[in-house]
Design a protein around this motif. Structure first.
Motif, PDB file in Angstrom:
ATOM      1  N   ALA A  63       0.681  -1.238   0.144  1.00  0.00           N
ATOM      2  CA  ALA A  63       0.139   0.051   0.063  1.00  0.00           C
ATOM      3  C   ALA A  63       0.698   1.195  -0.299  1.00  0.00           C
ATOM      4  CB  ALA A  63      -1.095   0.097   1.282  1.00  0.00           C
ATOM      5  N   MET A  64       2.026   1.062   0.686  1.00  0.00           N
ATOM      6  CA  MET A  64       2.618   2.269   0.923  1.00  0.00           C
ATOM      7  C   MET A  64       3.349   2.566  -0.559  1.00  0.00           C
ATOM      8  SD  MET A  64       6.437   3.058   3.232  1.00  0.00           S
ATOM      9  CE  MET A  64       7.413   1.736   2.694  1.00  0.00           C
ATOM     10  N   TYR A  65       3.864   1.534  -1.290  1.00  0.00           N
ATOM     11  CA  TYR A  65       4.374   1.481  -2.626  1.00  0.00           C
ATOM     12  C   TYR A  65       3.623   2.361  -3.592  1.00  0.00           C
ATOM     13  CZ  TYR A  65       6.944   0.707  -6.678  1.00  0.00           C
ATOM     14  OH  TYR A  65       7.638   0.815  -8.120  1.00  0.00           O
ATOM     15  N   TRP A  66       2.208   1.636  -3.361  1.00  0.00           N
ATOM     16  CA  TRP A  66       1.073   2.272  -4.515  1.00  0.00           C
ATOM     17  C   TRP A  66       1.003   3.748  -4.103  1.00  0.00           C
ATOM     18  CZ3 TRP A  66      -0.944   0.862  -8.831  1.00  0.00           C
ATOM     19  CH2 TRP A  66      -2.369   1.612  -9.227  1.00  0.00           C
ATOM     20  N   ASN A  67       1.225   4.295  -2.917  1.00  0.00           N
ATOM     21  CA  ASN A  67       0.906   5.629  -2.682  1.00  0.00           C
ATOM     22  C   ASN A  67       2.131   6.408  -3.445  1.00  0.00           C
ATOM     23  OD1 ASN A  67      -1.342   5.509  -1.060  1.00  0.00           O
ATOM     24  ND2 ASN A  67       0.067   5.530   0.681  1.00  0.00           N
ATOM     25  N   PHE A  68       3.176   5.885  -3.368  1.00  0.00           N
ATOM     26  CA  PHE A  68       4.372   6.331  -4.372  1.00  0.00           C
ATOM     27  C   PHE A  68       3.962   6.423  -5.589  1.00  0.00           C
ATOM     28  CE2 PHE A  68       8.099   5.456  -6.808  1.00  0.00           C
ATOM     29  CZ  PHE A  68       8.785   6.461  -6.719  1.00  0.00           C
ATOM     30  N   VAL A  69       3.471   5.362  -5.983  1.00  0.00           N
ATOM     31  CA  VAL A  69       2.937   5.443  -7.875  1.00  0.00           C
ATOM     32  C   VAL A  69       2.286   6.326  -8.098  1.00  0.00           C
ATOM     33  CG1 VAL A  69       2.221   3.576  -9.482  1.00  0.00           C
ATOM     34  CG2 VAL A  69       3.915   2.956  -7.732  1.00  0.00           C
ATOM     35  N   VAL A  70       1.256   6.522  -7.177  1.00  0.00           N
ATOM     36  CA  VAL A  70       0.146   7.642  -7.432  1.00  0.00           C
ATOM     37  C   VAL A  70       0.875   9.129  -7.113  1.00  0.00           C
ATOM     38  CG1 VAL A  70      -2.103   8.928  -6.545  1.00  0.00           C
ATOM     39  CG2 VAL A  70      -1.712   6.200  -6.609  1.00  0.00           C
ATOM     40  N   ALA A  71       1.555   9.227  -6.358  1.00  0.00           N
ATOM     41  CA  ALA A  71       2.332  10.553  -5.997  1.00  0.00           C
ATOM     42  C   ALA A  71       3.210  10.850  -7.072  1.00  0.00           C
ATOM     43  CB  ALA A  71       2.896  10.562  -4.458  1.00  0.00           C
ATOM     44  N   ALA A  72       4.057  10.077  -7.761  1.00  0.00           N
ATOM     45  CA  ALA A  72       5.064  10.111  -8.468  1.00  0.00           C
ATOM     46  C   ALA A  72       4.456  10.696  -9.831  1.00  0.00           C
ATOM     47  CB  ALA A  72       5.824   8.880  -8.943  1.00  0.00           C
ATOM     48  N   TRP A  73       3.183   9.857 -10.069  1.00  0.00           N
ATOM     49  CA  TRP A  73       2.463  10.316 -11.474  1.00  0.00           C
ATOM     50  C   TRP A  73       1.952  12.007 -11.474  1.00  0.00           C
ATOM     51  CZ3 TRP A  73       2.004   9.964 -16.172  1.00  0.00           C
ATOM     52  CH2 TRP A  73       0.988  10.275 -16.836  1.00  0.00           C
ATOM     53  N   LEU A  74       1.734  12.636 -10.230  1.00  0.00           N
ATOM     54  CA  LEU A  74       0.935  13.947 -10.301  1.00  0.00           C
ATOM     55  C   LEU A  74       2.163  14.992 -11.076  1.00  0.00           C
ATOM     56  CD1 LEU A  74      -0.534  14.287  -7.101  1.00  0.00           C
ATOM     57  CD2 LEU A  74      -1.836  13.387  -9.370  1.00  0.00           C
ATOM     58  N   PRO A  75       3.419  14.912 -10.598  1.00  0.00           N
ATOM     59  CA  PRO A  75       4.178  15.919 -11.339  1.00  0.00           C
ATOM     60  C   PRO A  75       4.625  15.350 -12.909  1.00  0.00           C
ATOM     61  CG  PRO A  75       5.431  14.542  -9.789  1.00  0.00           C
ATOM     62  CD  PRO A  75       4.159  14.589  -9.408  1.00  0.00           C
ATOM     63  N   LEU A  76       4.536  14.065 -13.043  1.00  0.00           N
ATOM     64  CA  LEU A  76       4.645  13.901 -14.321  1.00  0.00           C
ATOM     65  C   LEU A  76       3.659  14.192 -15.334  1.00  0.00           C
ATOM     66  CD1 LEU A  76       6.024  10.105 -13.993  1.00  0.00           C
ATOM     67  CD2 LEU A  76       7.339  11.927 -14.612  1.00  0.00           C
ATOM     68  N   TYR A  77       2.218  13.929 -14.781  1.00  0.00           N
ATOM     69  CA  TYR A  77       1.066  14.651 -15.518  1.00  0.00           C
ATOM     70  C   TYR A  77       1.143  16.031 -15.915  1.00  0.00           C
ATOM     71  CZ  TYR A  77      -3.945  15.937 -16.045  1.00  0.00           C
ATOM     72  OH  TYR A  77      -4.858  16.517 -16.492  1.00  0.00           O
ATOM     73  N   GLY A  78       1.629  17.007 -14.877  1.00  0.00           N
ATOM     74  CA  GLY A  78       1.988  18.280 -14.832  1.00  0.00           C
ATOM     75  C   GLY A  78       2.886  18.524 -15.802  1.00  0.00           C
ATOM     76  N   CYS A  79       4.027  17.973 -16.079  1.00  0.00           N
ATOM     77  CA  CYS A  79       5.037  18.076 -16.939  1.00  0.00           C
ATOM     78  C   CYS A  79       4.488  17.581 -18.371  1.00  0.00           C
ATOM     79  CB  CYS A  79       6.423  17.172 -16.539  1.00  0.00           C
ATOM     80  SG  CYS A  79       7.538  18.196 -15.925  1.00  0.00           S
ATOM     81  N   ILE A  80       4.103  16.596 -18.599  1.00  0.00           N
ATOM     82  CA  ILE A  80       3.467  15.881 -19.983  1.00  0.00           C
ATOM     83  C   ILE A  80       2.490  16.610 -20.585  1.00  0.00           C
ATOM     84  CG2 ILE A  80       2.732  13.992 -21.203  1.00  0.00           C
ATOM     85  CD1 ILE A  80       4.330  12.397 -18.969  1.00  0.00           C
ATOM     86  N   TYR A  81       1.761  16.917 -19.764  1.00  0.00           N
ATOM     87  CA  TYR A  81       0.260  17.393 -20.402  1.00  0.00           C
ATOM     88  C   TYR A  81       0.164  19.041 -20.150  1.00  0.00           C
ATOM     89  CZ  TYR A  81      -1.217  12.835 -20.931  1.00  0.00           C
ATOM     90  OH  TYR A  81      -1.311  11.496 -21.510  1.00  0.00           O
ATOM     91  N   TRP A  82       0.462  19.725 -19.146  1.00  0.00           N
ATOM     92  CA  TRP A  82       0.514  20.921 -18.898  1.00  0.00           C
ATOM     93  C   TRP A  82       1.537  22.018 -19.126  1.00  0.00           C
ATOM     94  CZ3 TRP A  82      -4.517  22.449 -18.821  1.00  0.00           C
ATOM     95  CH2 TRP A  82      -5.525  21.654 -18.437  1.00  0.00           C
ATOM     96  N   THR A  83       2.791  21.620 -19.134  1.00  0.00           N
ATOM     97  CA  THR A  83       3.849  22.303 -19.305  1.00  0.00           C
ATOM     98  C   THR A  83       4.056  22.668 -20.884  1.00  0.00           C
ATOM     99  OG1 THR A  83       5.234  21.192 -17.832  1.00  0.00           O
ATOM    100  CG2 THR A  83       6.371  22.586 -19.538  1.00  0.00           C
ATOM    101  N   PRO A  84       3.561  22.045 -21.837  1.00  0.00           N
ATOM    102  CA  PRO A  84       3.554  22.522 -23.241  1.00  0.00           C
ATOM    103  C   PRO A  84       2.434  23.411 -23.501  1.00  0.00           C
ATOM    104  CG  PRO A  84       3.673  19.910 -23.218  1.00  0.00           C
ATOM    105  CD  PRO A  84       3.282  20.439 -21.803  1.00  0.00           C
ATOM    106  N   ARG A  85       1.266  23.536 -22.732  1.00  0.00           N
ATOM    107  CA  ARG A  85       0.283  24.593 -22.696  1.00  0.00           C
ATOM    108  C   ARG A  85       0.717  25.689 -22.131  1.00  0.00           C
ATOM    109  NH1 ARG A  85      -1.859  19.408 -23.253  1.00  0.00           N
ATOM    110  NH2 ARG A  85      -3.841  19.236 -24.721  1.00  0.00           N
TER     111      ARG A  85
END
Length: 200
Positions: free
Chosen positions: A177-199
């Motif tokens: 469960a702790m590792y899954w929290n990490f996987v979720v938290a790690a996605w948030l800055p990636l989502y920002g970079c990939i999808y919102w930085t180009p915009r």
């Protein structure tokens, strides 16, 4: 000759939870190493963006829908994941079994959506530096999703064996469960970079 005092450790538990567990420390160390990898990949993304005359390079912005759906699903898993960890701490076998099945199903959803996310980048991995780095970021995170999902499947199966009520298994569920929290938290800055930085 004096008799030596013997320290009786027989009353100690065979497996600790949280910081008393070697597995917990191993999981934490792995997450720190992986977080460094994600940070370096984001740094490469930002560095390449700073060098480019236009970003994205020779491609339209990525489509928002698949990545946003993945984000919503991942954030929605926070509550059931918290409950599974809590039930594992209470060593509630029935609830942990149900929770692990739920988390197995929920863990497959972002992967199913991710199949549509790669084409939504609107660029191939070998088209240019932009394509290479966004596919690398998605690939890294996808690897972590798959890794945790396999671990969740294995633990879910183990919880239905005669050894399912072993305290060590409950500790493993908490670490998962702790590792899954990490996987979720790690996605948030990636989502920002990939999808919102180009915009921007």
């Amino acid at each position: 000759m004096k008799a030596r005092a013997v320290l009786d450790l027989s009353s100690l538990p065979m497996h600790g939870f949280g910081t008393a567990s070697v597995t917990w420390w191993g999981t934490l160390s792995f997450m720190l190493i992986e977080a460094t990898g994600f940070a370096l990949a984001i740094a490469v993304y930002l560095y390449l963006m700073s060098l480019a005359a236009a970003w994205p390079i020779n491609a339209p912005e990525p489509d928002l829908l698949p990545g946003t759906l993945v984000t919503l699903v991942l954030v929605a898993t926070a509550l059931p994941n918290y409950l599974v960890s809590r039930w594992a701490k209470q060593q509630d076998l029935r609830r942990v079994r149900i929770g692990m099945i739920v988390m197995s199903v929920l863990g497959m959803l972002p992967l199913a959506i991710r199949v549509f996310e790669f084409p939504a980048m609107n660029v191939n991995w070998d088209s240019n530096a932009y394509g290479s780095i966004v596919w690398t970021l998605l690939g890294l995170h996808t690897t972590h999703l798959i890794t945790d999902l396999v671990d969740t499947f294995v633990l879910a199966a183990l919880m239905f064996t005669p050894q399912g009520d072993n305290p060590r298994r409950f500790g493993d569920v908490q670490d998962n469960a702790m590792y899954w929290n990490f996987v979720v938290a790690a996605w948030l800055p990636l989502y920002g970079c990939i999808y919102w930085t180009p915009r921007l």
